[in-house]
Each structure stands twice: as C-alpha cells, then as structure tokens.
Design a protein around this motif. Structure first.
Motif, mmCIF file in Angstrom:
data_model
loop_
_atom_site.group_PDB
_atom_site.id
_atom_site.type_symbol
_atom_site.label_atom_id
_atom_site.label_comp_id
_atom_site.label_asym_id
_atom_site.label_seq_id
_atom_site.Cartn_x
_atom_site.Cartn_y
_atom_site.Cartn_z
ATOM 1 N N ASP A 82 0.850 -1.047 0.126
ATOM 2 C CA ASP A 82 0.032 0.129 0.072
ATOM 3 C C ASP A 82 0.756 1.342 0.008
ATOM 4 O O ASP A 82 0.520 2.030 -0.542
ATOM 5 N N SER A 83 1.847 1.371 0.612
ATOM 6 C CA SER A 83 2.826 2.504 0.677
ATOM 7 C C SER A 83 3.455 2.960 -0.702
ATOM 8 O O SER A 83 3.683 3.903 -1.063
ATOM 9 N N ARG A 84 3.820 1.652 -1.102
ATOM 10 C CA ARG A 84 4.442 1.528 -2.412
ATOM 11 C C ARG A 84 3.570 2.206 -3.530
ATOM 12 O O ARG A 84 3.787 2.916 -4.285
ATOM 13 N N LEU A 85 2.056 1.656 -3.532
ATOM 14 C CA LEU A 85 1.173 2.262 -4.417
ATOM 15 C C LEU A 85 0.771 3.586 -4.058
ATOM 16 O O LEU A 85 0.626 4.463 -5.246
ATOM 17 N N GLY A 86 1.038 4.103 -3.071
ATOM 18 C CA GLY A 86 0.837 5.504 -2.606
ATOM 19 C C GLY A 86 1.916 6.350 -3.354
ATOM 20 O O GLY A 86 1.956 7.272 -3.835
ATOM 21 N N TRP A 87 3.314 5.735 -3.393
ATOM 22 C CA TRP A 87 4.086 6.513 -3.936
ATOM 23 C C TRP A 87 3.995 6.592 -5.531
ATOM 24 O O TRP A 87 4.599 7.530 -6.125
ATOM 25 N N TRP A 88 3.686 5.539 -6.099
ATOM 26 C CA TRP A 88 3.273 5.603 -7.719
ATOM 27 C C TRP A 88 2.301 6.461 -7.887
ATOM 28 O O TRP A 88 2.377 7.090 -8.847
ATOM 29 N N ILE A 89 1.163 6.716 -7.214
ATOM 30 C CA ILE A 89 0.104 7.751 -7.491
ATOM 31 C C ILE A 89 0.855 8.799 -7.439
ATOM 32 O O ILE A 89 0.569 9.826 -8.182
ATOM 33 N N ILE A 90 1.585 9.305 -6.228
ATOM 34 C CA ILE A 90 2.360 10.556 -6.494
ATOM 35 C C ILE A 90 3.332 10.716 -7.731
ATOM 36 O O ILE A 90 3.185 12.089 -8.034
ATOM 37 N N ILE A 91 4.062 9.749 -7.827
ATOM 38 C CA ILE A 91 5.074 10.094 -8.934
ATOM 39 C C ILE A 91 4.268 10.130 -10.303
ATOM 40 O O ILE A 91 4.664 10.966 -11.106
ATOM 41 N N ALA A 92 3.242 9.293 -10.467
ATOM 42 C CA ALA A 92 2.300 9.562 -11.708
ATOM 43 C C ALA A 92 1.581 10.708 -12.013
ATOM 44 O O ALA A 92 1.124 11.124 -13.008
ATOM 45 N N THR A 93 1.497 11.569 -10.880
ATOM 46 C CA THR A 93 0.888 12.788 -10.842
ATOM 47 C C THR A 93 1.656 14.003 -11.164
ATOM 48 O O THR A 93 1.219 14.783 -12.017
ATOM 49 N N ILE A 94 3.064 13.731 -10.976
ATOM 50 C CA ILE A 94 3.834 14.831 -11.449
ATOM 51 C C ILE A 94 3.980 15.418 -12.989
ATOM 52 O O ILE A 94 3.901 16.549 -13.001
ATOM 53 N N PRO A 95 4.160 14.512 -13.613
ATOM 54 C CA PRO A 95 4.049 15.169 -15.309
ATOM 55 C C PRO A 95 2.911 15.797 -15.542
ATOM 56 O O PRO A 95 2.853 16.904 -16.235
ATOM 57 N N ALA A 96 1.721 15.650 -14.929
ATOM 58 C CA ALA A 96 0.780 16.273 -15.482
ATOM 59 C C ALA A 96 0.479 17.617 -14.608
ATOM 60 O O ALA A 96 -0.026 18.598 -15.461
ATOM 61 N N VAL A 97 1.089 17.810 -13.641
ATOM 62 C CA VAL A 97 1.130 18.862 -12.882
ATOM 63 C C VAL A 97 2.053 19.758 -13.339
ATOM 64 O O VAL A 97 1.500 21.278 -13.822
ATOM 65 N N ILE A 98 3.094 19.497 -13.860
ATOM 66 C CA ILE A 98 4.478 20.227 -14.847
ATOM 67 C C ILE A 98 3.638 20.775 -15.979
ATOM 68 O O ILE A 98 3.645 21.781 -16.331
ATOM 69 N N ALA A 199 -6.725 20.595 -10.226
ATOM 70 C CA ALA A 199 -7.447 21.498 -11.071
ATOM 71 C C ALA A 199 -8.475 22.081 -10.591
ATOM 72 O O ALA A 199 -9.004 23.282 -10.790
ATOM 73 N N GLY A 200 -9.378 21.629 -9.447
ATOM 74 C CA GLY A 200 -10.377 22.449 -8.637
ATOM 75 C C GLY A 200 -9.848 23.514 -7.892
ATOM 76 O O GLY A 200 -10.436 24.619 -7.971
ATOM 77 N N LEU A 201 -8.446 23.161 -7.460
ATOM 78 C CA LEU A 201 -8.026 24.190 -6.518
ATOM 79 C C LEU A 201 -7.446 25.451 -7.436
ATOM 80 O O LEU A 201 -7.579 26.723 -7.131
ATOM 81 N N LEU A 202 -6.826 25.078 -8.779
ATOM 82 C CA LEU A 202 -6.463 25.906 -9.613
ATOM 83 C C LEU A 202 -7.491 26.900 -10.132
ATOM 84 O O LEU A 202 -7.577 28.332 -10.205
ATOM 85 N N ALA A 203 -8.915 26.295 -10.471
ATOM 86 C CA ALA A 203 -9.957 26.778 -10.799
ATOM 87 C C ALA A 203 -10.542 27.829 -9.919
ATOM 88 O O ALA A 203 -11.001 28.886 -10.498
ATOM 89 N N THR A 204 -10.517 27.342 -8.593
ATOM 90 C CA THR A 204 -11.058 28.245 -7.684
ATOM 91 C C THR A 204 -10.235 29.531 -7.601
ATOM 92 O O THR A 204 -10.797 30.609 -7.384
ATOM 93 N N TYR A 205 -8.875 29.458 -7.684
ATOM 94 C CA TYR A 205 -8.076 30.573 -7.467
ATOM 95 C C TYR A 205 -8.521 31.434 -8.510
ATOM 96 O O TYR A 205 -8.562 32.624 -8.351
#
Length: 266
Positions: A82-98, A199-205
C-alpha cells in the motif's frame, strides 16, 4: 444557464470524468455544437467538486489504507504494497502537474475546438482499442513498478489536450504495461483524485480573481447531479469492465469523432 442545461452538463461531467471518452470534450461540445452559453469557471469548479466527492466516498477505504501506509512507511527502506502504491500515485501525478502549469494558456487558446476534439477522440480511441486488443492482463494494481508509474503519468499528462480523456489514456497505458482491465481502471480512478483536486483548486483560485457574480443555485445543482452520476459511473464501470472490455467505448469515440468531423466540414 437554464435548469435543463445545468442538469445535463452536470450529468455529462459526472459520467465522462471516469469513462474513457473525455469529460472536457463533452463539456466543450454543447457550446460548440448546440450554441449553449459557456458554463463558466464557477460551474466547472462545482461539477468537479461533485465528481471528486464521488470518487473519495467510493474509494474511502482504499484512500484511508494507502494514506496510512504511506505516512507509516513512505520514507522507510521497507515498503508495504500500500505504501508503495501511494508513492506510485504521487510519481504518476507529477508529469500532469508540470505540463498542466506550463501549457495551460496554450491549451486554452489553441486546442478547445471541435476539430481538435474530433481528431483526439478518434486517434486515442483507436489507441485504446489496440491496447485492449493486445493486453496480456497479467498484473494487478499492486504489481505496478516505478517505471510503470512514470509511463502512466506521462500518458496522463497528454490528457490536457481536450478529447484525449484522462481516464482513457491512463487505462490505455495501464493495459499496455500488462494490467488487467479492472486494475487499470482502479489505478486510473485513484490517480484522478490528486489531479481533480489540483485542477479544482487552480480553477477556484482563478475564480476568486474574477469579479463575476456567482449563481449559487446552478453550482449546488451542478455539484449534486455530478456527484450522483459520477458515483453511479464508477460503480457500474468497475462491475462491468472485465466482462465488456473497452470496445463499446472505442466504438462510441469513433462515432462521436466522425460526427464532429461532419459538423466541422459540412
């Protein structure tokens, strides 16, 4: 917007946010094809809040377990599944954010058109069909590696182009790395939580910066109908996807893309 338009747009967003057919495309199309007024930034925020609540409530046990494991073992040399899967979700999110921050203005100006949506709807629909047809379906969500996470994350970043479908492209990538259909969908859904939240936080801003009046009734109805349709969509999709496969969604994308091409050129 009329109440009818509010309900239709909210249901569309809730359903298409998690189906591999592109929510952004379907929210742009009513104004492009039917001549409806643009729903505005506040409404976009509201329907995304509804979708976010739906997926958080549906996956509440998974979120609680993954979050607890990540905080307990996240920086430890001994990782749990589970902790490893949590890391993979974080890592997979980074490209979309950038890419989301870097190309936001470009995407808004140059890609929100029926022609772009038609091309991406057809192109990525065919790619989804190919991935599903060739899929080995030998891995579960807990067998994802960090390289797999980066691959899916890069695929997700492409979804900033309208018509691509965030869920569609991440499921496509998941099938390509050998995930079974349900695992590809489950990882895609879990991966959507930080993306929709960001995306919701950015749109709210952005919304806070504008002087426009807010139609609170439209926002409440939009969030409510988006929540109901999104929750139903998640439940039914996970229940059926292993049996029906991706072909029905591919066919829908091809029909939609062809209809849009006719609309553009005729």
């Amino acid at each position: 917007m009329t109440l009818f338009e509010i309900i239709i747009l909210a249901i569309i967003q809730g359903l298409t946010e998690f189906l591999p057919i592109s929510s952004s495309a379907h929210l742009i199309l009513p104004s492009e094809v039917l001549g409806w007024n643009n729903q505005g930034m506040a409404f976009d925020v509201a329907v995304h809040v509804g979708s976010l609540l739906a997926i958080i409530i549906y996956f509440r046990e998974d979120i609680w377990r993954l979050t607890g494991a990540w905080f307990s073992y996240g920086l430890s040399a001994n990782q749990t599944q589970d902790s490893r899967l949590g890391w993979w979700i974080i890592i997979a999110t980074i490209p979309a954010v950038i890419l989301g921050f870097a190309l936001k203005d470009f995407i808004e100006i140059y890609t929100r058109s029926a022609l772009v949506i038609a091309i991406t709807t057809i192109g990525f629909g065919l790619l989804l069909w190919y991935a599903d047809y060739k899929a080995t379906q030998t891995k579960t969500v807990h067998q994802i590696t960090w390289k797999n996470a980066i691959f899916i994350g890069l695929a997700q970043a492409i979804a900033i182009i309208p018509g691509t479908s965030r869920s569609g492209i991440t499921m496509t990538a998941g099938l390509m790395i050998g995930l079974d259909r349900e695992s590809a969908a489950r990882f895609s859904f879990l991966l959507s939580i930080p993306v929709i939240l960001g995306a919701g936080l950015l749109a709210t801003y952005d919304l806070i910066q504008t002087p426009d009046a807010v139609d609170w009734q439209a926002l409440i109805f939009g969030a409510a109908f988006s929540f109901v349709s999104a929750y139903a969509c998640i439940y039914l999709f996970l229940a059926w996807i292993s049996k029906i496969g991706m072909l029905p969604f591919v066919i829908y994308r091809l029909i939609l893309g062809a209809a849009l091409l006719l609309f553009v050129f005729i």
